[in-house]
Design a protein around this motif. Structure first.
Motif, PDB file in Angstrom:
ATOM      1  N   GLY A  36      34.272 101.761  38.466  1.00  0.00           N
ATOM      2  CA  GLY A  36      34.586 100.706  37.520  1.00  0.00           C
ATOM      3  C   GLY A  36      35.784  99.856  37.875  1.00  0.00           C
ATOM      4  O   GLY A  36      36.045  98.848  37.239  1.00  0.00           O
ATOM      5  N   ALA A  37      36.516 100.253  38.900  1.00  0.00           N
ATOM      6  CA  ALA A  37      37.794  99.587  39.191  1.00  0.00           C
ATOM      7  C   ALA A  37      37.613  98.127  39.578  1.00  0.00           C
ATOM      8  O   ALA A  37      36.800  97.793  40.435  1.00  0.00           O
ATOM      9  CB  ALA A  37      38.521 100.320  40.303  1.00  0.00           C
ATOM     10  N   GLY A  38      38.423  97.284  38.934  1.00  0.00           N
ATOM     11  CA  GLY A  38      38.423  95.867  39.280  1.00  0.00           C
ATOM     12  C   GLY A  38      39.634  95.510  40.112  1.00  0.00           C
ATOM     13  O   GLY A  38      40.224  94.449  39.950  1.00  0.00           O
ATOM     14  N   GLU A  39      40.008  96.411  41.010  1.00  0.00           N
ATOM     15  CA  GLU A  39      41.177  96.161  41.846  1.00  0.00           C
ATOM     16  C   GLU A  39      41.001  96.800  43.213  1.00  0.00           C
ATOM     17  O   GLU A  39      40.329  97.826  43.354  1.00  0.00           O
ATOM     18  CB  GLU A  39      42.440  96.700  41.173  1.00  0.00           C
ATOM     19  CG  GLU A  39      42.433  98.195  40.922  1.00  0.00           C
ATOM     20  CD  GLU A  39      43.694  98.674  40.215  1.00  0.00           C
ATOM     21  OE1 GLU A  39      44.661  97.894  40.141  1.00  0.00           O
ATOM     22  OE2 GLU A  39      43.701  99.820  39.752  1.00  0.00           O
ATOM     23  N   PRO A  40      41.595  96.201  44.253  1.00  0.00           N
ATOM     24  CA  PRO A  40      41.545  96.811  45.582  1.00  0.00           C
ATOM     25  C   PRO A  40      42.213  98.184  45.568  1.00  0.00           C
ATOM     26  O   PRO A  40      43.148  98.425  44.802  1.00  0.00           O
ATOM     27  CB  PRO A  40      42.335  95.826  46.457  1.00  0.00           C
ATOM     28  CG  PRO A  40      42.309  94.531  45.706  1.00  0.00           C
ATOM     29  CD  PRO A  40      42.308  94.910  44.264  1.00  0.00           C
ATOM     30  N   ASP A  41      41.716  99.077  46.406  1.00  0.00           N
ATOM     31  CA  ASP A  41      42.279 100.429  46.470  1.00  0.00           C
ATOM     32  C   ASP A  41      43.360 100.541  47.543  1.00  0.00           C
ATOM     33  O   ASP A  41      43.789 101.638  47.878  1.00  0.00           O
ATOM     34  CB  ASP A  41      41.178 101.460  46.724  1.00  0.00           C
ATOM     35  CG  ASP A  41      40.369 101.155  47.985  1.00  0.00           C
ATOM     36  OD1 ASP A  41      40.077  99.968  48.225  1.00  0.00           O
ATOM     37  OD2 ASP A  41      40.020 102.090  48.725  1.00  0.00           O
ATOM     38  N   PHE A  42      43.810  99.411  48.072  1.00  0.00           N
ATOM     39  CA  PHE A  42      44.869  99.401  49.083  1.00  0.00           C
ATOM     40  C   PHE A  42      46.226  99.227  48.407  1.00  0.00           C
ATOM     41  O   PHE A  42      46.322  98.679  47.313  1.00  0.00           O
ATOM     42  CB  PHE A  42      44.665  98.249  50.073  1.00  0.00           C
ATOM     43  CG  PHE A  42      43.269  98.149  50.609  1.00  0.00           C
ATOM     44  CD1 PHE A  42      42.805  99.049  51.566  1.00  0.00           C
ATOM     45  CD2 PHE A  42      42.407  97.157  50.162  1.00  0.00           C
ATOM     46  CE1 PHE A  42      41.517  98.953  52.054  1.00  0.00           C
ATOM     47  CE2 PHE A  42      41.123  97.056  50.647  1.00  0.00           C
ATOM     48  CZ  PHE A  42      40.668  97.960  51.596  1.00  0.00           C
ATOM     49  N   ASN A  43      47.275  99.666  49.092  1.00  0.00           N
ATOM     50  CA  ASN A  43      48.615  99.363  48.607  1.00  0.00           C
ATOM     51  C   ASN A  43      48.945  97.911  48.954  1.00  0.00           C
ATOM     52  O   ASN A  43      48.374  97.329  49.877  1.00  0.00           O
ATOM     53  CB  ASN A  43      49.645 100.301  49.251  1.00  0.00           C
ATOM     54  CG  ASN A  43      50.963 100.319  48.491  1.00  0.00           C
ATOM     55  OD1 ASN A  43      51.140  99.618  47.504  1.00  0.00           O
ATOM     56  ND2 ASN A  43      51.900 101.120  48.958  1.00  0.00           N
ATOM     57  N   GLY A 234      45.385  83.587  41.411  1.00  0.00           N
ATOM     58  CA  GLY A 234      46.496  84.533  41.392  1.00  0.00           C
ATOM     59  C   GLY A 234      46.515  85.366  42.647  1.00  0.00           C
ATOM     60  O   GLY A 234      45.679  85.196  43.541  1.00  0.00           O
ATOM     61  N   VAL A 235      47.463  86.271  42.714  1.00  0.00           N
ATOM     62  CA  VAL A 235      47.646  87.081  43.925  1.00  0.00           C
ATOM     63  C   VAL A 235      47.021  88.462  43.810  1.00  0.00           C
ATOM     64  O   VAL A 235      47.013  89.230  44.772  1.00  0.00           O
ATOM     65  CB  VAL A 235      49.154  87.220  44.259  1.00  0.00           C
ATOM     66  CG1 VAL A 235      49.771  85.851  44.529  1.00  0.00           C
ATOM     67  CG2 VAL A 235      49.914  87.932  43.139  1.00  0.00           C
ATOM     68  N   SER A 236      46.484  88.806  42.645  1.00  0.00           N
ATOM     69  CA  SER A 236      46.067  90.183  42.366  1.00  0.00           C
ATOM     70  C   SER A 236      45.040  90.732  43.334  1.00  0.00           C
ATOM     71  O   SER A 236      45.220  91.821  43.896  1.00  0.00           O
ATOM     72  CB  SER A 236      45.507  90.283  40.942  1.00  0.00           C
ATOM     73  OG  SER A 236      46.502  90.026  39.994  1.00  0.00           O
ATOM     74  N   LYS A 237      43.943  90.021  43.528  1.00  0.00           N
ATOM     75  CA  LYS A 237      42.818  90.562  44.296  1.00  0.00           C
ATOM     76  C   LYS A 237      43.028  90.401  45.799  1.00  0.00           C
ATOM     77  O   LYS A 237      42.821  91.335  46.573  1.00  0.00           O
ATOM     78  CB  LYS A 237      41.516  89.868  43.878  1.00  0.00           C
ATOM     79  CG  LYS A 237      41.299  89.752  42.382  1.00  0.00           C
ATOM     80  CD  LYS A 237      41.185  91.087  41.683  1.00  0.00           C
ATOM     81  CE  LYS A 237      40.886  90.882  40.198  1.00  0.00           C
ATOM     82  NZ  LYS A 237      40.747  92.120  39.441  1.00  0.00           N
ATOM     83  N   THR A 238      43.440  89.208  46.214  1.00  0.00           N
ATOM     84  CA  THR A 238      43.562  88.927  47.645  1.00  0.00           C
ATOM     85  C   THR A 238      44.621  89.790  48.319  1.00  0.00           C
ATOM     86  O   THR A 238      44.443  90.218  49.463  1.00  0.00           O
ATOM     87  CB  THR A 238      43.918  87.440  47.857  1.00  0.00           C
ATOM     88  OG1 THR A 238      42.881  86.637  47.285  1.00  0.00           O
ATOM     89  CG2 THR A 238      44.048  87.113  49.334  1.00  0.00           C
ATOM     90  N   TYR A 239      45.712  90.061  47.613  1.00  0.00           N
ATOM     91  CA  TYR A 239      46.849  90.745  48.234  1.00  0.00           C
ATOM     92  C   TYR A 239      47.090  92.143  47.663  1.00  0.00           C
ATOM     93  O   TYR A 239      48.158  92.710  47.861  1.00  0.00           O
ATOM     94  CB  TYR A 239      48.109  89.886  48.083  1.00  0.00           C
ATOM     95  CG  TYR A 239      47.931  88.492  48.640  1.00  0.00           C
ATOM     96  CD1 TYR A 239      47.915  88.265  50.011  1.00  0.00           C
ATOM     97  CD2 TYR A 239      47.735  87.408  47.786  1.00  0.00           C
ATOM     98  CE1 TYR A 239      47.723  86.993  50.521  1.00  0.00           C
ATOM     99  CE2 TYR A 239      47.543  86.130  48.292  1.00  0.00           C
ATOM    100  CZ  TYR A 239      47.537  85.922  49.658  1.00  0.00           C
ATOM    101  OH  TYR A 239      47.344  84.658  50.172  1.00  0.00           O
TER     102      TYR A 239
END
Length: 392
Positions: A36-43, A234-239
């Motif tokens: 369900g995560a709407g975010e990258p799993d990278f730091n 925004g910067v949320s997904k790309t970075y």
């Protein structure tokens, strides 16, 4: 105590709800695979983190201008110019607490009670709720899988009324991953210009594309469309900066000024340290983004193939973002469930895999699955879902 009417109809976010339930089961010791995560799993890349530390050490821990620090606004200006040949002055840009806050603010300044906003379905879960919070009316237009879930200009024109104020375009899309072509955007833009409708263009996934089709911003197609469009990004997904909460909007100076006025009486300003980190993000070498994108592309190919091997499930291959949006209605029916929601709940309980039902996205026959997780987890998740379907 009686609550305000405007909050009584708000539906909680289904994506956050399923993630919370999965996390609770994890705490209980279960081996949960959350899709369900709407975010990258990278730091967040180290250069960005270092910039935040430097900002703290330099004492950039005070209030900033409501609309964002000058350095970040300049970085956003440069980004629009480089990526889309769009020129915005500083009064046409606002920095916000995430792209979600930018969207919320746009609706607050644009809508009067009863104003309509056209939202193509499937849609991101927060669009209708934010419109309702601004006392507007979400007008949901269903799209067809055979058209890659993209709004057709003739359907848009039919839905327009005297109360229509805005149209939301999200490309690449959450939840479908689909993208509009330049020609498709031109045709939708022509309709919006004809009726004087504001275009709210959510472009948060623009850098996460896995096909040869380029991302096109509708604002870049003509001066008239630029004036009629508010870009949300925004910067949320790309970075991989979801928790930093930095988004931005660009558009007509009158709209942006009103958004700043709202922010001045609500949020004051975006987090100072996160803003300096975001300057570094927008200056990051494109190779850093490409590395993450390549990993997502590999996961997409794998998960798309594995999902396609599960009986009763079919899926249009997405071109961007990091979600698959498969139609599971046949599997749900064969498994003896009354709804996708019930089927999803059973999978979480029996196989410990968390899917997000499509009902929250205006598409009750579908589920959204994120591939922002490891190859091993993707393989295991697909195995568990297939086992569930075949056992029932």
């Amino acid at each position: 105590m009686e609550l305000a009417n405007r909050v009584k109809t708000i539906t909680p976010s289904s994506t956050l709800a399923i993630t919370a339930k999965a996390n609770e089961l994890k705490k209980q010791g279960y081996d949960i695979i959350g899709l369900g995560a709407g975010e990258p799993d990278f730091n967040t890349p180290v250069q960005i983190r270092d910039a935040a530390v430097e900002a703290m050490q330099a004492g950039h821990t005070k209030y900033t201008p409501t609309g964002g620090i000058s350095e970040l606004i300049t970085a956003v200006q440069n980004k629009f110019q480089q990526d889309h040949q769009l020129s915005y002055n500083k009064n046409e840009i606002i920095v916000t607490l995430g792209a979600k806050h930018a969207l919320y603010s746009v609706f607050q300044v644009l809508l009067n009670e009863g104003d309509e906003v056209i939202i193509p379905a499937p849609y991101w879960v927060s669009y209708p709720e934010q419109v309702k919070l601004a006392q507007g009316v979400p007008v949901i237009l269903d799209t067809a899988e055979e058209n890659e879930f993209k709004l057709q200009p003739e359907d848009l024109e039919k839905a327009i009324s005297s109360k229509t104020k805005a149209l939301i375009i999200n490309s690449p899309s959450n939840p479908t991953g689909m993208m509009y072509t330049e020609e498709e955007l031109r045709k939708l833009g022509e309709v919006c210009l004809k009726y004087g409708i504001v275009i709210i263009s959510d472009e948060i996934y623009e850098k996460l594309i896995y096909s040869d089709q380029p991302h096109v911003s509708i604002a870049s197609l003509s001066p008239e469309l630029k004036k009629q469009t508010v870009i949300i990004n925004g910067v949320s997904k790309t970075y991989a900066m979801t928790g930093w909460r930095i988004g931005y909007a660009a558009g007509d100076e009158k709209i942006i000024k009103a958004m700043k006025n709202v922010a001045s009486h609500s949020t004051s300003n975006p987090v100072s340290i996160a803003q300096y980190a975001s300057v570094a993000a927008l200056s990051l070498d494109e190779n850093e983004v490409t590395k993450m994108k390549d990993i997502f592309a590999e996961r997409l190919e794998l998960f798309y193939r594995l999902i396609g091997e599960i009986p009763g499930i079919h899926c249009v291959k997405p071109k961007g973002a990091f979600y698959l949006f498969p139609n599971v209605s046949e599997a749900v029916e064969k498994n003896g469930f009354d709804s996708v929601d019930a089927w999803v709940t059973a999978i979480l309980e029996e196989e410990k895999v968390a899917l997000v039902p499509g009902s929250g996205f205006g598409a009750p026959d579908y589920v959204r699955v994120s591939y922002a997780l490891s190859i091993e987890d993707i393989k295991e998740a697909a195995k568990r879902i297939k086992r569930f379907v075949e056992n029932h």
